[in-house]
Design a protein around this motif. Structure first.
Motif, PDB file in Angstrom:
ATOM      1  N   GLY A 257       0.779  -1.559   0.104  1.00  0.00           N
ATOM      2  CA  GLY A 257       0.061   0.139   0.241  1.00  0.00           C
ATOM      3  C   GLY A 257       0.495   1.035  -0.089  1.00  0.00           C
ATOM      4  N   TYR A 258       1.619   1.330   0.204  1.00  0.00           N
ATOM      5  CA  TYR A 258       2.735   2.409   0.049  1.00  0.00           C
ATOM      6  C   TYR A 258       3.940   2.673  -1.296  1.00  0.00           C
ATOM      7  N   SER A 259       3.954   3.730  -1.534  1.00  0.00           N
ATOM      8  CA  SER A 259       4.528   3.973  -3.294  1.00  0.00           C
ATOM      9  C   SER A 259       5.630   4.450  -2.957  1.00  0.00           C
ATOM     10  N   SER A 260       6.558   4.442  -3.992  1.00  0.00           N
ATOM     11  CA  SER A 260       7.645   4.289  -3.769  1.00  0.00           C
ATOM     12  C   SER A 260       8.532   5.130  -3.568  1.00  0.00           C
ATOM     13  N   PRO A 273       5.349  -6.435  11.522  1.00  0.00           N
ATOM     14  CA  PRO A 273       5.448  -6.813  12.783  1.00  0.00           C
ATOM     15  C   PRO A 273       6.067  -5.596  13.605  1.00  0.00           C
ATOM     16  N   ARG A 274       5.795  -5.458  14.381  1.00  0.00           N
ATOM     17  CA  ARG A 274       7.052  -5.600  15.910  1.00  0.00           C
ATOM     18  C   ARG A 274       7.786  -6.096  16.649  1.00  0.00           C
ATOM     19  N   SER A 275       6.953  -7.262  16.041  1.00  0.00           N
ATOM     20  CA  SER A 275       7.510  -8.645  17.257  1.00  0.00           C
ATOM     21  C   SER A 275       8.915  -9.523  15.707  1.00  0.00           C
ATOM     22  N   TYR A 276       8.517  -8.438  14.825  1.00  0.00           N
ATOM     23  CA  TYR A 276       9.735  -9.415  13.730  1.00  0.00           C
ATOM     24  C   TYR A 276      11.113  -8.065  13.747  1.00  0.00           C
ATOM     25  N   LYS A 307      -0.024  -0.567   4.817  1.00  0.00           N
ATOM     26  CA  LYS A 307       0.015   0.697   5.590  1.00  0.00           C
ATOM     27  C   LYS A 307      -0.671   1.160   6.411  1.00  0.00           C
ATOM     28  N   ASN A 308      -2.112   0.118   6.001  1.00  0.00           N
ATOM     29  CA  ASN A 308      -3.385   0.544   6.829  1.00  0.00           C
ATOM     30  C   ASN A 308      -3.231  -0.222   8.340  1.00  0.00           C
ATOM     31  N   GLY A 309      -2.043  -0.601   8.623  1.00  0.00           N
ATOM     32  CA  GLY A 309      -1.729  -1.650   9.843  1.00  0.00           C
ATOM     33  C   GLY A 309      -1.883  -2.839  10.104  1.00  0.00           C
ATOM     34  N   SER A 310      -2.780  -3.229   8.929  1.00  0.00           N
ATOM     35  CA  SER A 310      -3.452  -5.000   8.611  1.00  0.00           C
ATOM     36  C   SER A 310      -1.278  -5.443   8.248  1.00  0.00           C
TER      37      SER A 310
END
Length: 380
Positions: A257-260, A273-276, A307-310
């Motif tokens: 979901g991000y543009s370059s 994710p933060r766990s990684y 990007k949307n947090g999912s």
């Protein structure tokens, strides 16, 4: 120091060296040689004069002797005075003693006139060697100025030829090289000569053509690679050893979901994710220390962060690319969300089918057991 000065300086130093050698070595030596030559020349003339005077002196013909000496004194430009003495040192010529001006600046040559080993007379000649040398020095200085002028003109002409044949072509070549370094590959130099500069220009033009060809090949190759990467179904992300994102293809844009433009330069951890995060830092530290890629290039399953947090499941394969001055890590990412859903549906379907099939089969099995049991009781 520019090239023009470098080319002119040796010629100028050669000119100065020749001028100094002429003025401080050749000229003094030549003057000394001329002084010796003049003395020898005067001595030779005096020997001739001695032969001419001897008969008149033996005959006591003083009138003729005076006439000869008067004529010689008038003809010899730098002879200031002649004094003739008999064997008793009595003055025979001139009749009266004369005082010479600047006598200390004159040179004197004394000569005995002998006949059969007997001294007949002696005469002294006072010569203005300094005046004779002044005239010769004037001619020598004129000659020196003429030679130095010729050398100076030759030096200037040499410098102009150096400038035309060497400096200007090299300057033009440097300008063309600067244009090419700035990316203006259309610049070209024409120099029709078979000398060293001409061969240098020809070699430069050949290299220029090779650079243009390689540049074109590189552009075509980059365009081809970009087309492959941009149209790849999988996401392709390039990072450096600090985790900074350097490339982000369209498939990766669609996945995360991000543009370059907004993601390049960011740390790769924004896509995890933060766990990684800790595991990713340990991976980069281990790679720095050992150079070993602990993430198999065949891939493993991890979670990604949009990007949307999912979050979503994905397959990750990492490979390294070693360039001249640094190393890049290429991550190939595949979104396996749909595959996971299909796998889940398969599992649920198999479980349901298994349950549905198991229930009638159990009833049939029970009925068969009863039939088998009753049949065995009826047998006598």
């Amino acid at each position: 120091m520019n090239l023009q000065l470098k080319l002119f300086l040796p010629t100028f130093l050669l000119f100065i060296g020749i001028a100094a050698a002429m003025h401080f070595y050749w000229l003094p030596n030549y003057i000394a040689f001329e002084e010796e030559h003049q003395i020898e020349s005067e001595q030779s003339f005096i020997d001739v004069l001695n032969t001419a005077l001897l008969p008149d002196l033996l005959n006591n013909d003083l009138a003729k002797t005076h006439s000869t000496l008067d004529k010689v004194l008038a003809d010899r430009q730098y002879w200031q005075s002649i004094k003739l003495y008999d064997n008793a040192e009595r003055l025979l010529y001139p009749l009266e003693e004369t005082q010479l001006k600047s006598r200390d600046k004159l040179g004197v040559i004394s000569h005995d006139i002998n006949f059969e080993d007997n001294k007949v007379a002696r005469f002294e000649v006072w010569i203005d060697f300094e005046a004779a040398q002044r005239e010769k020095l004037a001619h020598l200085y004129q000659l020196e100025i003429l030679l130095l002028s010729i050398l100076l003109i030759a030096a200037v002409l040499t410098s102009l030829l150096h400038d035309r044949w060497i400096r200007q072509p090299l300057k033009q070549l440097a300008n063309v090289a600067s244009d090419i370094a700035l990316g203006h590959y259309g610049s070209k130099m024409e120099y029709n000569s078979k000398d060293e500069v001409g061969r240098l220009v020809a070699a430069f033009n050949s290299m220029h053509q090779q650079i243009m060809q390689r540049e074109n090949d590189l552009v075509v190759s980059m365009a081809r690679n970009k087309a492959v990467i941009d149209n790849a179904a999988d996401g392709i992300i390039t990072i450096d050893l600090k985790g900074r994102i350097e490339a982000f293809n369209p498939a990766a844009e669609k996945i995360f979901g991000y543009s370059s433009e907004e993601i390049i330069g960011e740390n790769i951890k924004v896509l995890l994710p933060r766990s990684y995060h800790r595991g990713h830092d340990n991976y980069l530290d281990n790679y720095h220390a050992t150079g070993v890629n602990t993430t198999m290039s065949s891939g493993r399953e991890v979670e990604g962060l949009r990007k949307n947090g999912s979050t979503f499941p994905m397959d990750l394969a990492v490979s390294e690319v070693k360039l001249d001055d640094h190393i890049l890590l290429i991550s190939i990412i595949r979104d396996i969300t749909e595959r996971k859903k299909i796998d889940k549906m398969k599992s649920e379907f198999i479980s349901t089918v298994s349950h549905e099939l198991r229930t009638p089969l159990t009833s049939i099995q029970g009925a068969l057991s009863l039939v088998i049991g009753k049949g065995s009781q009826d047998i006598p």
